[in-house]
Design a protein around this motif. Structure first.
Motif, PDB file in Angstrom:
ATOM      1  N   GLU A   1       0.824  -1.213   0.000  1.00 52.07           N
ATOM      2  CA  GLU A   1       0.000   0.000   0.000  1.00 52.07           C
ATOM      3  C   GLU A   1       0.857   1.261   0.000  1.00 52.07           C
ATOM      4  O   GLU A   1       0.576   2.221  -0.726  1.00 52.07           O
ATOM      5  N   LEU A   2       1.919   1.263   0.825  1.00 51.16           N
ATOM      6  CA  LEU A   2       2.783   2.442   0.876  1.00 51.16           C
ATOM      7  C   LEU A   2       3.577   2.593  -0.417  1.00 51.16           C
ATOM      8  O   LEU A   2       3.759   3.704  -0.916  1.00 51.16           O
ATOM      9  N   ALA A   3       4.055   1.470  -0.972  1.00 52.69           N
ATOM     10  CA  ALA A   3       4.785   1.536  -2.237  1.00 52.69           C
ATOM     11  C   ALA A   3       3.866   2.000  -3.368  1.00 52.69           C
ATOM     12  O   ALA A   3       4.301   2.715  -4.276  1.00 52.69           O
ATOM     13  N   ARG A   4       2.602   1.610  -3.281  1.00 50.50           N
ATOM     14  CA  ARG A   4       1.672   1.994  -4.343  1.00 50.50           C
ATOM     15  C   ARG A   4       1.344   3.485  -4.311  1.00 50.50           C
ATOM     16  O   ARG A   4       0.947   4.048  -5.325  1.00 50.50           O
ATOM     17  N   THR A   5       1.484   4.115  -3.149  1.00 50.24           N
ATOM     18  CA  THR A   5       1.300   5.570  -3.114  1.00 50.24           C
ATOM     19  C   THR A   5       2.410   6.262  -3.906  1.00 50.24           C
ATOM     20  O   THR A   5       2.224   7.378  -4.400  1.00 50.24           O
ATOM     21  N   LEU A   6       3.565   5.599  -4.023  1.00 46.33           N
ATOM     22  CA  LEU A   6       4.674   6.151  -4.798  1.00 46.33           C
ATOM     23  C   LEU A   6       4.587   5.761  -6.259  1.00 46.33           C
ATOM     24  O   LEU A   6       5.004   6.515  -7.141  1.00 46.33           O
ATOM     25  N   ASP A   7       4.048   4.555  -6.522  1.00 43.73           N
ATOM     26  CA  ASP A   7       3.907   4.069  -7.894  1.00 43.73           C
ATOM     27  C   ASP A   7       2.536   3.406  -8.046  1.00 43.73           C
ATOM     28  O   ASP A   7       2.386   2.218  -7.799  1.00 43.73           O
ATOM     29  N   PRO A   8       1.506   4.181  -8.431  1.00 43.43           N
ATOM     30  CA  PRO A   8       0.146   3.644  -8.522  1.00 43.43           C
ATOM     31  C   PRO A   8      -0.013   2.512  -9.537  1.00 43.43           C
ATOM     32  O   PRO A   8      -1.038   1.823  -9.526  1.00 43.43           O
ATOM     33  N   SER A   9       0.989   2.299 -10.396  1.00 40.94           N
ATOM     34  CA  SER A   9       0.869   1.244 -11.406  1.00 40.94           C
ATOM     35  C   SER A   9       1.193  -0.148 -10.860  1.00 40.94           C
ATOM     36  O   SER A   9       1.037  -1.140 -11.580  1.00 40.94           O
ATOM     37  N   LEU A  10       1.642  -0.251  -9.623  1.00 44.20           N
ATOM     38  CA  LEU A  10       1.967  -1.564  -9.064  1.00 44.20           C
ATOM     39  C   LEU A  10       0.724  -2.455  -9.090  1.00 44.20           C
ATOM     40  O   LEU A  10      -0.336  -2.074  -8.602  1.00 44.20           O
ATOM     41  N   PRO A  11       0.837  -3.665  -9.647  1.00 41.32           N
ATOM     42  CA  PRO A  11      -0.351  -4.519  -9.804  1.00 41.32           C
ATOM     43  C   PRO A  11      -0.683  -5.303  -8.546  1.00 41.32           C
ATOM     44  O   PRO A  11       0.205  -5.656  -7.753  1.00 41.32           O
ATOM     45  N   LEU A  12      -1.965  -5.589  -8.372  1.00 40.93           N
ATOM     46  CA  LEU A  12      -2.385  -6.538  -7.349  1.00 40.93           C
ATOM     47  C   LEU A  12      -1.949  -7.936  -7.761  1.00 40.93           C
ATOM     48  O   LEU A  12      -1.838  -8.231  -8.953  1.00 40.93           O
ATOM     49  N   ASP A  13      -1.722  -8.804  -6.763  1.00 44.19           N
ATOM     50  CA  ASP A  13      -1.190 -10.128  -7.071  1.00 44.19           C
ATOM     51  C   ASP A  13      -1.505 -11.070  -5.916  1.00 44.19           C
ATOM     52  O   ASP A  13      -1.551 -10.650  -4.756  1.00 44.19           O
ATOM     53  N   TRP A  14      -1.719 -12.358  -6.233  1.00 40.11           N
ATOM     54  CA  TRP A  14      -2.035 -13.343  -5.196  1.00 40.11           C
ATOM     55  C   TRP A  14      -0.899 -13.491  -4.183  1.00 40.11           C
ATOM     56  O   TRP A  14      -1.120 -13.884  -3.034  1.00 40.11           O
ATOM     57  N   ARG A  15       0.323 -13.149  -4.574  1.00 39.76           N
ATOM     58  CA  ARG A  15       1.467 -13.285  -3.667  1.00 39.76           C
ATOM     59  C   ARG A  15       1.469 -12.223  -2.566  1.00 39.76           C
ATOM     60  O   ARG A  15       2.243 -12.319  -1.623  1.00 39.76           O
ATOM     61  N   LEU A  16       0.578 -11.240  -2.678  1.00 34.63           N
ATOM     62  CA  LEU A  16       0.403 -10.293  -1.581  1.00 34.63           C
ATOM     63  C   LEU A  16      -0.380 -10.920  -0.441  1.00 34.63           C
ATOM     64  O   LEU A  16      -0.277 -10.487   0.710  1.00 34.63           O
ATOM     65  N   LEU A  17      -1.188 -11.935  -0.761  1.00 35.57           N
ATOM     66  CA  LEU A  17      -1.980 -12.620   0.254  1.00 35.57           C
ATOM     67  C   LEU A  17      -1.188 -13.752   0.898  1.00 35.57           C
ATOM     68  O   LEU A  17      -1.266 -13.960   2.105  1.00 35.57           O
ATOM     69  N   LEU A  18      -0.441 -14.499   0.083  1.00 33.90           N
ATOM     70  CA  LEU A  18       0.437 -15.542   0.612  1.00 33.90           C
ATOM     71  C   LEU A  18       1.823 -14.913   0.773  1.00 33.90           C
ATOM     72  O   LEU A  18       2.667 -14.970  -0.122  1.00 33.90           O
ATOM     73  N   SER A  19       2.033 -14.319   1.947  1.00 39.27           N
ATOM     74  CA  SER A  19       3.185 -13.444   2.148  1.00 39.27           C
ATOM     75  C   SER A  19       4.526 -14.143   1.985  1.00 39.27           C
ATOM     76  O   SER A  19       5.539 -13.491   1.723  1.00 39.27           O
ATOM     77  N   GLY A  20       4.565 -15.476   2.114  1.00 36.80           N
ATOM     78  CA  GLY A  20       5.821 -16.184   1.944  1.00 36.80           C
ATOM     79  C   GLY A  20       6.365 -16.111   0.529  1.00 36.80           C
ATOM     80  O   GLY A  20       7.553 -16.388   0.298  1.00 36.80           O
ATOM     81  N   TYR A  21       5.509 -15.725  -0.412  1.00 33.20           N
ATOM     82  CA  TYR A  21       5.924 -15.609  -1.814  1.00 33.20           C
ATOM     83  C   TYR A  21       6.090 -14.147  -2.238  1.00 33.20           C
ATOM     84  O   TYR A  21       6.205 -13.861  -3.433  1.00 33.20           O
ATOM     85  N   PHE A  22       6.120 -13.260  -1.287  1.00 32.79           N
ATOM     86  CA  PHE A  22       6.237 -11.835  -1.610  1.00 32.79           C
ATOM     87  C   PHE A  22       7.545 -11.526  -2.319  1.00 32.79           C
ATOM     88  O   PHE A  22       7.612 -10.643  -3.177  1.00 32.79           O
ATOM     89  N   ASP A  23       8.625 -12.250  -1.980  1.00 30.95           N
ATOM     90  CA  ASP A  23       9.896 -11.998  -2.654  1.00 30.95           C
ATOM     91  C   ASP A  23       9.804 -12.299  -4.142  1.00 30.95           C
ATOM     92  O   ASP A  23      10.425 -11.625  -4.971  1.00 30.95           O
TER      93      ASP A  23
END
Length: 343
Positions: free
Chosen positions: A270-292
């Motif tokens: 959310e904070l990164a998206r305030t800097l770059d609104p084009s960042l896409p939503l992704d299932w790896r945001l929900l399964l945090s172990g795959y965030f990398d």
């Protein structure tokens, strides 16, 4: 023989009862049952009684779904749920609870041009989860000296779930970790299920790496990955200030933690998206172990290496546990991490 004129409406009525029962009433009753168990500071007897009542209502609706008055029971259950959810939504997050020592104080930032003073930076010396020396410090940072950001991911429940932290590095050798966490009450422990039902407030913690990273690897036995983010200094500065704005907002108005939608990983997005609104939503945001993997796919990790190599060199668990000198902890864990700068 032609169908009776009343047969078609009867079939439609039966279908409506099934839809109301299986796809609406039953799931809502299950949600209300679980929410009852986590009502904020309600007596245990009340929570248990509400859960039993919701279970009984669900059983009655399911049992009578084929009866002529089954639809009436379904509508009754739906009305009861609406009353319950209004009361549940009226719960308010608070600041005045008996908080656990490690989240007892709120971060208080002061920004004056390029100079930042952080009050209540945590620097505990952990010997176990219940044995520690508590220290809260005031530290000063120069935004012009901000040189980079490291992403730490601490795996505490299998490969799909990790706690996400960001460590901001300054040219004078200082590092401060920012982490969104649950604000536990004294004697309380984290519950992923409770996190869905307003069981916890959230808090933004600023801490020394020797505290917040070391306690996870060396005391709690978690597995940790560390990555250097591919981020220019001006973006790192904006992200750092966005975190401080979040700390100010939570101090002015507390908010509930949510396991799925408002947690340690979604706040980074959310904070990164305030800097770059084009960042896409992704299932790896929900399964945090795959965030990398998500960050890597966006080109956000150290360039020039594949993800497998970054993960292999970025696993700092063994080095963290082998480090016997807390003052050299940050240096030891970064040995071999691509792009990372030793203190």
């Amino acid at each position: 023989m032609p169908s009776s004129p009343v047969s078609v409406p009867a079939r439609h009525g039966s279908r409506l009862r099934r839809v109301l029962t299986w796809w609406l009433v039953a799931p809502l009753a299950l949600w209300a049952l679980l929410a009852s168990l986590y009502l904020d500071h309600a007596p245990a007897a009340l929570r248990g009684s509400l859960a039993v009542l919701w279970l009984a209502l669900a059983v009655v609706v399911l049992w009578r779904r084929a009866c002529p008055d089954g639809r009436r029971w379904a509508w009754l259950a739906l009305a009861a749920w609406l009353v319950f959810v209004v009361g549940w939504l009226l719960q308010q997050p608070r600041q005045d609870r008996d908080w656990a020592d490690d989240v007892a104080r709120l971060l208080q930032p002061q920004v004056n041009g390029t100079q930042v003073v952080l009050h209540n930076v945590r620097n505990f010396d952990w010997r176990s989860d219940h044995d520690y020396s508590a220290r809260w410090e005031t530290r000063q940072y120069d935004l012009d000296q901000l040189r980079g950001v490291d992403l730490a991911m601490s795996y505490w429940m299998g490969p799909a779930i990790a706690h996400t932290l960001l460590s901001f590095e300054f040219a004078d050798g200082q590092r401060v970790v920012l982490s969104l966490e649950i604000r536990k009450e004294r004697g309380e422990s984290f519950s992923a299920l409770g996190g869905f039902f307003r069981q916890f407030e959230k808090v933004l913690v600023a801490a020394d790496e020797r505290d917040i990273l070391r306690v996870r690897t060396n005391v709690r036995g978690e597995d940790m990955q560390l990555y250097r983010l591919n981020m220019p200094p001006e973006a790192a500065r904006a992200l750092f200030l966005a975190y401080l704005d979040q700390a100010d907002a939570l101090r002015a108005r507390p908010a509930f933690y949510n396991t799925l939608t408002s947690n340690c990983t979604t706040v980074v997005f959310e904070l990164a998206r305030t800097l770059d609104p084009s960042l896409p939503l992704d299932w790896r945001l929900l399964l945090s172990g795959y965030f990398d993997r998500y960050v890597y796919a966006l080109g956000g990790l150290a360039p020039g290496l594949d993800l497998a190599t970054l993960r292999d060199r970025g696993n700092v668990t063994a080095r963290a546990r082998a480090s016997r000198d807390p003052d050299r902890f940050s240096e030891r864990i970064r040995q071999g991490v691509p792009g990372a700068r030793a203190p």
